[in-house]
Design a protein around this motif. Structure first.
Motif, PDB file in Angstrom:
ATOM      1  N   PRO A  47      15.823 -33.055 -32.335  1.00  0.00           N
ATOM      2  CA  PRO A  47      16.202 -32.205 -31.210  1.00  0.00           C
ATOM      3  C   PRO A  47      15.401 -32.587 -29.963  1.00  0.00           C
ATOM      4  CG  PRO A  47      14.918 -30.975 -32.816  1.00  0.00           C
ATOM      5  CD  PRO A  47      15.213 -32.314 -33.417  1.00  0.00           C
ATOM      6  N   GLU A  48      16.020 -32.363 -28.832  1.00  0.00           N
ATOM      7  CA  GLU A  48      15.377 -32.705 -27.570  1.00  0.00           C
ATOM      8  C   GLU A  48      14.117 -31.855 -27.389  1.00  0.00           C
ATOM      9  OE1 GLU A  48      16.505 -32.184 -22.933  1.00  0.00           O
ATOM     10  OE2 GLU A  48      18.064 -32.978 -24.239  1.00  0.00           O
ATOM     11  N   PRO A  49      13.012 -32.470 -27.002  1.00  0.00           N
ATOM     12  CA  PRO A  49      11.785 -31.688 -26.818  1.00  0.00           C
ATOM     13  C   PRO A  49      11.936 -30.711 -25.652  1.00  0.00           C
ATOM     14  CG  PRO A  49      11.488 -33.922 -26.014  1.00  0.00           C
ATOM     15  CD  PRO A  49      12.827 -33.877 -26.686  1.00  0.00           C
ATOM     16  N   LEU A  50      11.189 -29.640 -25.722  1.00  0.00           N
ATOM     17  CA  LEU A  50      11.240 -28.643 -24.663  1.00  0.00           C
ATOM     18  C   LEU A  50      10.767 -29.258 -23.350  1.00  0.00           C
ATOM     19  CD1 LEU A  50       9.806 -25.510 -26.475  1.00  0.00           C
ATOM     20  CD2 LEU A  50      12.178 -26.044 -25.989  1.00  0.00           C
ATOM     21  N   ARG A  51      11.471 -28.924 -22.283  1.00  0.00           N
ATOM     22  CA  ARG A  51      11.063 -29.401 -20.970  1.00  0.00           C
ATOM     23  C   ARG A  51      11.207 -28.262 -19.980  1.00  0.00           C
ATOM     24  NH1 ARG A  51      15.939 -31.655 -17.997  1.00  0.00           N
ATOM     25  NH2 ARG A  51      17.645 -31.042 -19.357  1.00  0.00           N
ATOM     26  N   VAL A  52      10.415 -28.305 -18.956  1.00  0.00           N
ATOM     27  CA  VAL A  52      10.452 -27.267 -17.932  1.00  0.00           C
ATOM     28  C   VAL A  52      11.662 -27.511 -17.044  1.00  0.00           C
ATOM     29  CG1 VAL A  52       9.262 -26.264 -15.961  1.00  0.00           C
ATOM     30  CG2 VAL A  52       7.968 -26.971 -17.962  1.00  0.00           C
ATOM     31  N   ARG A  53      12.464 -26.473 -16.855  1.00  0.00           N
ATOM     32  CA  ARG A  53      13.603 -26.551 -15.950  1.00  0.00           C
ATOM     33  C   ARG A  53      13.412 -25.538 -14.848  1.00  0.00           C
ATOM     34  NH1 ARG A  53      19.055 -27.177 -19.390  1.00  0.00           N
ATOM     35  NH2 ARG A  53      19.749 -25.987 -17.634  1.00  0.00           N
ATOM     36  N   HIS A  54      13.883 -25.877 -13.665  1.00  0.00           N
ATOM     37  CA  HIS A  54      13.741 -25.017 -12.487  1.00  0.00           C
ATOM     38  C   HIS A  54      15.089 -24.350 -12.201  1.00  0.00           C
ATOM     39  CE1 HIS A  54       9.858 -26.898 -11.700  1.00  0.00           C
ATOM     40  NE2 HIS A  54      10.445 -28.024 -12.063  1.00  0.00           N
ATOM     41  N   PHE A  55      15.060 -23.028 -12.087  1.00  0.00           N
ATOM     42  CA  PHE A  55      16.270 -22.250 -11.834  1.00  0.00           C
ATOM     43  C   PHE A  55      16.149 -21.556 -10.487  1.00  0.00           C
ATOM     44  CE2 PHE A  55      16.205 -22.702 -16.379  1.00  0.00           C
ATOM     45  CZ  PHE A  55      17.535 -22.890 -16.711  1.00  0.00           C
ATOM     46  N   THR A  56      17.279 -21.443  -9.796  1.00  0.00           N
ATOM     47  CA  THR A  56      17.352 -20.662  -8.564  1.00  0.00           C
ATOM     48  C   THR A  56      18.013 -19.345  -8.923  1.00  0.00           C
ATOM     49  OG1 THR A  56      17.530 -22.623  -7.180  1.00  0.00           O
ATOM     50  CG2 THR A  56      18.321 -20.566  -6.248  1.00  0.00           C
ATOM     51  N   LEU A  57      17.339 -18.238  -8.620  1.00  0.00           N
ATOM     52  CA  LEU A  57      17.890 -16.916  -8.886  1.00  0.00           C
ATOM     53  C   LEU A  57      18.881 -16.611  -7.769  1.00  0.00           C
ATOM     54  CD1 LEU A  57      14.618 -15.020  -9.879  1.00  0.00           C
ATOM     55  CD2 LEU A  57      16.198 -16.263 -11.349  1.00  0.00           C
ATOM     56  N   LEU A  58      20.168 -16.612  -8.099  1.00  0.00           N
ATOM     57  CA  LEU A  58      21.195 -16.406  -7.087  1.00  0.00           C
ATOM     58  C   LEU A  58      21.127 -15.001  -6.510  1.00  0.00           C
ATOM     59  CD1 LEU A  58      24.197 -18.199  -8.833  1.00  0.00           C
ATOM     60  CD2 LEU A  58      22.582 -19.128  -7.191  1.00  0.00           C
ATOM     61  N   ARG A  59      21.512 -14.888  -5.239  1.00  0.00           N
ATOM     62  CA  ARG A  59      21.498 -13.618  -4.478  1.00  0.00           C
ATOM     63  C   ARG A  59      20.096 -13.045  -4.327  1.00  0.00           C
ATOM     64  NH1 ARG A  59      26.445 -10.845  -7.577  1.00  0.00           N
ATOM     65  NH2 ARG A  59      27.955 -12.506  -7.264  1.00  0.00           N
ATOM     66  N   THR A  60      19.112 -13.898  -4.154  1.00  0.00           N
ATOM     67  CA  THR A  60      17.741 -13.444  -3.907  1.00  0.00           C
ATOM     68  C   THR A  60      17.169 -14.198  -2.715  1.00  0.00           C
ATOM     69  OG1 THR A  60      16.768 -15.110  -5.346  1.00  0.00           O
ATOM     70  CG2 THR A  60      17.292 -12.981  -6.347  1.00  0.00           C
ATOM     71  N   GLU A  61      16.171 -13.609  -2.094  1.00  0.00           N
ATOM     72  CA  GLU A  61      15.441 -14.255  -1.008  1.00  0.00           C
ATOM     73  C   GLU A  61      13.968 -13.916  -1.127  1.00  0.00           C
ATOM     74  OE1 GLU A  61      16.673 -13.330   2.911  1.00  0.00           O
ATOM     75  OE2 GLU A  61      18.538 -14.454   2.782  1.00  0.00           O
ATOM     76  N   GLY A  62      13.142 -14.929  -0.917  1.00  0.00           N
ATOM     77  CA  GLY A  62      11.708 -14.701  -0.891  1.00  0.00           C
ATOM     78  C   GLY A  62      11.294 -14.195   0.486  1.00  0.00           C
ATOM     79  N   VAL A  96      24.619 -24.883 -14.804  1.00  0.00           N
ATOM     80  CA  VAL A  96      25.227 -25.327 -13.547  1.00  0.00           C
ATOM     81  C   VAL A  96      24.119 -25.828 -12.627  1.00  0.00           C
ATOM     82  CG1 VAL A  96      26.561 -24.617 -11.535  1.00  0.00           C
ATOM     83  CG2 VAL A  96      27.093 -23.660 -13.789  1.00  0.00           C
ATOM     84  N   GLN A  97      24.224 -27.106 -12.268  1.00  0.00           N
ATOM     85  CA  GLN A  97      23.191 -27.693 -11.417  1.00  0.00           C
ATOM     86  C   GLN A  97      23.606 -27.553  -9.955  1.00  0.00           C
ATOM     87  OE1 GLN A  97      22.049 -31.650 -12.496  1.00  0.00           O
ATOM     88  NE2 GLN A  97      20.033 -31.391 -11.589  1.00  0.00           N
ATOM     89  N   LEU A  98      22.677 -27.085  -9.129  1.00  0.00           N
ATOM     90  CA  LEU A  98      22.921 -26.891  -7.707  1.00  0.00           C
ATOM     91  C   LEU A  98      22.589 -28.161  -6.935  1.00  0.00           C
ATOM     92  CD1 LEU A  98      21.360 -23.319  -7.447  1.00  0.00           C
ATOM     93  CD2 LEU A  98      23.757 -23.924  -7.755  1.00  0.00           C
ATOM     94  N   GLU A  99      22.911 -28.160  -5.634  1.00  0.00           N
ATOM     95  CA  GLU A  99      22.691 -29.337  -4.789  1.00  0.00           C
ATOM     96  C   GLU A  99      21.231 -29.753  -4.704  1.00  0.00           C
ATOM     97  OE1 GLU A  99      24.356 -28.405  -1.010  1.00  0.00           O
ATOM     98  OE2 GLU A  99      26.407 -28.420  -1.743  1.00  0.00           O
ATOM     99  N   ASP A 100      20.322 -28.794  -4.776  1.00  0.00           N
ATOM    100  CA  ASP A 100      18.894 -29.113  -4.643  1.00  0.00           C
ATOM    101  C   ASP A 100      18.264 -29.579  -5.953  1.00  0.00           C
ATOM    102  OD1 ASP A 100      18.887 -26.736  -6.000  1.00  0.00           O
ATOM    103  OD2 ASP A 100      17.522 -25.697  -4.638  1.00  0.00           O
ATOM    104  N   GLY A 101      19.066 -29.708  -7.029  1.00  0.00           N
ATOM    105  CA  GLY A 101      18.555 -30.195  -8.306  1.00  0.00           C
ATOM    106  C   GLY A 101      18.138 -29.105  -9.268  1.00  0.00           C
ATOM    107  N   THR A 102      18.075 -27.856  -8.811  1.00  0.00           N
ATOM    108  CA  THR A 102      17.739 -26.755  -9.709  1.00  0.00           C
ATOM    109  C   THR A 102      19.012 -26.261 -10.389  1.00  0.00           C
ATOM    110  OG1 THR A 102      18.024 -25.073  -7.992  1.00  0.00           O
ATOM    111  CG2 THR A 102      15.818 -26.028  -8.244  1.00  0.00           C
ATOM    112  N   TYR A 103      18.831 -25.420 -11.384  1.00  0.00           N
ATOM    113  CA  TYR A 103      19.957 -24.841 -12.095  1.00  0.00           C
ATOM    114  C   TYR A 103      20.146 -23.396 -11.636  1.00  0.00           C
ATOM    115  CZ  TYR A 103      19.653 -28.927 -15.064  1.00  0.00           C
ATOM    116  OH  TYR A 103      19.639 -30.215 -15.517  1.00  0.00           O
ATOM    117  N   ALA A 104      21.361 -22.887 -11.766  1.00  0.00           N
ATOM    118  CA  ALA A 104      21.669 -21.522 -11.301  1.00  0.00           C
ATOM    119  C   ALA A 104      21.320 -20.508 -12.382  1.00  0.00           C
ATOM    120  CB  ALA A 104      23.146 -21.410 -10.946  1.00  0.00           C
TER     121      ALA A 104
END
Length: 111
Positions: A47-62, A96-104
């Motif tokens: 199985p593929e080893p665990l890797r860190v993935r970056h997600f964008t939380l949709l409908r949020t703003e910092g 779903v991968q977004l334009e900036d390379g993160t996942y939704a």
């Protein structure tokens, strides 16, 4: 010395042939099949080893106006409850991968 090894092997196979008789070819065939199966099973893809993935939380703003990001090793389909704007919100991680390379990460608690 090789003659002694050859003689010992001959005697060993003779004893094995005598003990098993006509079933020796069947036993050897079954042993070969089992060995092949075990070898292929051990070489199966791991199985593929665990890797860190970056997600964008949709409908949020910092505070600076950019979308909130979330890092995790959890697989897609997992539901998470991060703190956003002072309260916990429910999101589902997607593949779903977004334009900036993160996942939704889709919000599940619509208000």
């Amino acid at each position: 010395m090789p003659a002694l090894v050859s003689l010992a092997l001959d005697k060993g196979l003779d004893l094995l042939g005598t003990a098993l008789g006509q079933w020796l070819p069947v036993v050897l065939l079954v042993a070969a099949a089992a060995g092949t199966w075990l070898f292929r099973r051990s070489r199966a893809t791991q199985p593929e080893p665990l890797r860190v993935r970056h997600f964008t939380l949709l409908r949020t703003e910092g505070a600076d106006g950019t979308p909130v990001r979330y890092e995790t090793t959890r697989p897609t389909g997992t539901k998470i409850t991060p703190w956003v704007d002072g309260r916990q919100r429910l999101y589902e991680l997607t593949d779903v991968q977004l334009e900036d390379g993160t996942y939704a990460a889709e919000p599940l608690d619509h208000f």
